[in-house]
Scaffold this active site. Structure first.
Site, PDB file in Angstrom:
ATOM      1  N   LYS A  88     -20.742  19.626  42.802  1.00 22.21           N
ATOM      2  CA  LYS A  88     -21.043  19.851  41.381  1.00 22.21           C
ATOM      3  C   LYS A  88     -21.831  21.148  41.247  1.00 22.21           C
ATOM      4  O   LYS A  88     -22.889  21.318  41.864  1.00 22.21           O
ATOM      5  CB  LYS A  88     -21.842  18.661  40.852  1.00 22.21           C
ATOM      6  CG  LYS A  88     -21.853  18.514  39.362  1.00 22.21           C
ATOM      7  CD  LYS A  88     -22.543  17.202  39.004  1.00 22.21           C
ATOM      8  CE  LYS A  88     -22.569  16.954  37.525  1.00 22.21           C
ATOM      9  NZ  LYS A  88     -23.407  15.796  37.193  1.00 22.21           N
TER      10      LYS A  88
HETATM   11  C1  E4P Z   1     -23.049  14.694  33.878  1.00 22.20           C
HETATM   12  O1  E4P Z   1     -22.501  14.695  34.931  1.00 22.20           O
HETATM   13  C2  E4P Z   1     -24.473  14.411  33.675  1.00 22.20           C
HETATM   14  O2  E4P Z   1     -24.948  13.725  34.799  1.00 22.20           O
HETATM   15  C3  E4P Z   1     -24.760  13.493  32.521  1.00 22.20           C
HETATM   16  O3  E4P Z   1     -23.600  12.973  31.947  1.00 22.20           O
HETATM   17  C4  E4P Z   1     -25.827  13.938  31.614  1.00 22.20           C
HETATM   18  O4  E4P Z   1     -26.035  12.929  30.647  1.00 22.20           O
HETATM   19  P1  E4P Z   1     -27.341  12.896  29.723  1.00 22.20           P
HETATM   20  O5  E4P Z   1     -27.192  13.930  28.672  1.00 22.20           O
HETATM   21  O6  E4P Z   1     -27.328  11.494  29.150  1.00 22.20           O
HETATM   22  O7  E4P Z   1     -28.518  13.156  30.622  1.00 22.20           O
END
Ligand code: E4P
Length: 219
Positions: A88
């Site tokens: 990622k």
């Molecule tokens: C994406 O991969 C992130 O981990 C995540 O969806 C972020 O979500 P949030 O805005 O609820 O922290």
């Protein structure tokens, strides 16, 4: 649509896996910290533990480095942990270069922190396997998060990009349903949003009545 769970909590990942509908897991440094997982080696072990639960699903593991060389060496180490690991990478200039590097090497990537169609277009051109537009965080600032998913869907379909749209920062069941209507390839959200899909008061009332009628006829 593929269902990923957005957590580093092993119990919640197991619960979603046991439901039989889990296709993968996304994590980020904040989710790791929330579970109290700190230190390079512990974090790496935690990714392996997650991969061992979700045997057939992609597991996103985020790099901490922000420079190209750092992302490459960290991403290569993460990719070697388990065949299900997807590296990622944040949407930055060095991140785009790293996406291209990993794509050329056949290593899967998830480009995170996508907030515009232009960013999603760049990530696809660099060969990202997934892009993660953050629906909830856009909604939080009074911007149309689902509108961005629709915009990216149109652009990717226009040019037949293979990059999968991973709707991230999903907060509730309506986000999931609307992402499915728009045609997001994947959604990632908390267990609560996934299990909320199960619920309807008429299902509960109907089941209660069926059981009561059965009991009357069989007492
Ligand atoms: C994406 O991969 C992130 O981990 C995540 O969806 C972020 O979500 P949030 O805005 O609820 O922290």
């Amino acid at each position: 649509m593929k269902f990923f769970i957005d957590t580093a909590n092993l119990d919640q990942i197991k619960e979603a896996q046991d439901l039989g509908i889990l296709d993968g897991v996304t994590t980020n440094p904040s989710l790791m910290a929330k579970e109290g997982i700190t230190g390079h080696e512990n974090i790496k072990q935690h990714y392996v533990d997650i991969c061992n639960i979700t045997v057939n699903g992609d597991v996103s593991a985020e790099v901490i480095a922000t420079d190209f060389e750092g992302m490459v060496s960290e991403g290569e180490a993460l990719a070697q942990l388990h065949p299900n690991i997807v590296v990622k990478i944040p949407m930055t200039k060095d991140g785009v270069k790293a996406l291209k590097y990993f794509s050329d090497k056949g290593i899967k990537t998830n480009c995170t922190l996508i907030f515009s169609a232009g960013q999603a277009l760049l990530a696809a051109k660099a060969g990202a396997s997934y892009v993660s537009p953050f629906v909830g965080r856009l909604d939080d600032i009074s911007t149309d998060g689902l509108g961005l998913i629709a915009q990216i869907r149109l652009i990717y379909d226009n040019y037949l990009y293979d990059t999968e749209i991973l709707a991230a920062s999903v907060r509730h069941p309506m986000h999931i349903i609307e992402c499915a209507e728009i045609g997001a390839d994947v959604m990632t959200g908390p267990l609560s949003a996934i299990t909320a899909l199960l619920k309807h008061p008429l299902t509960d009332i109907g089941l209660e009545k069926f059981l009561a009628d059965y009991a009357k006829g069989n007492s």
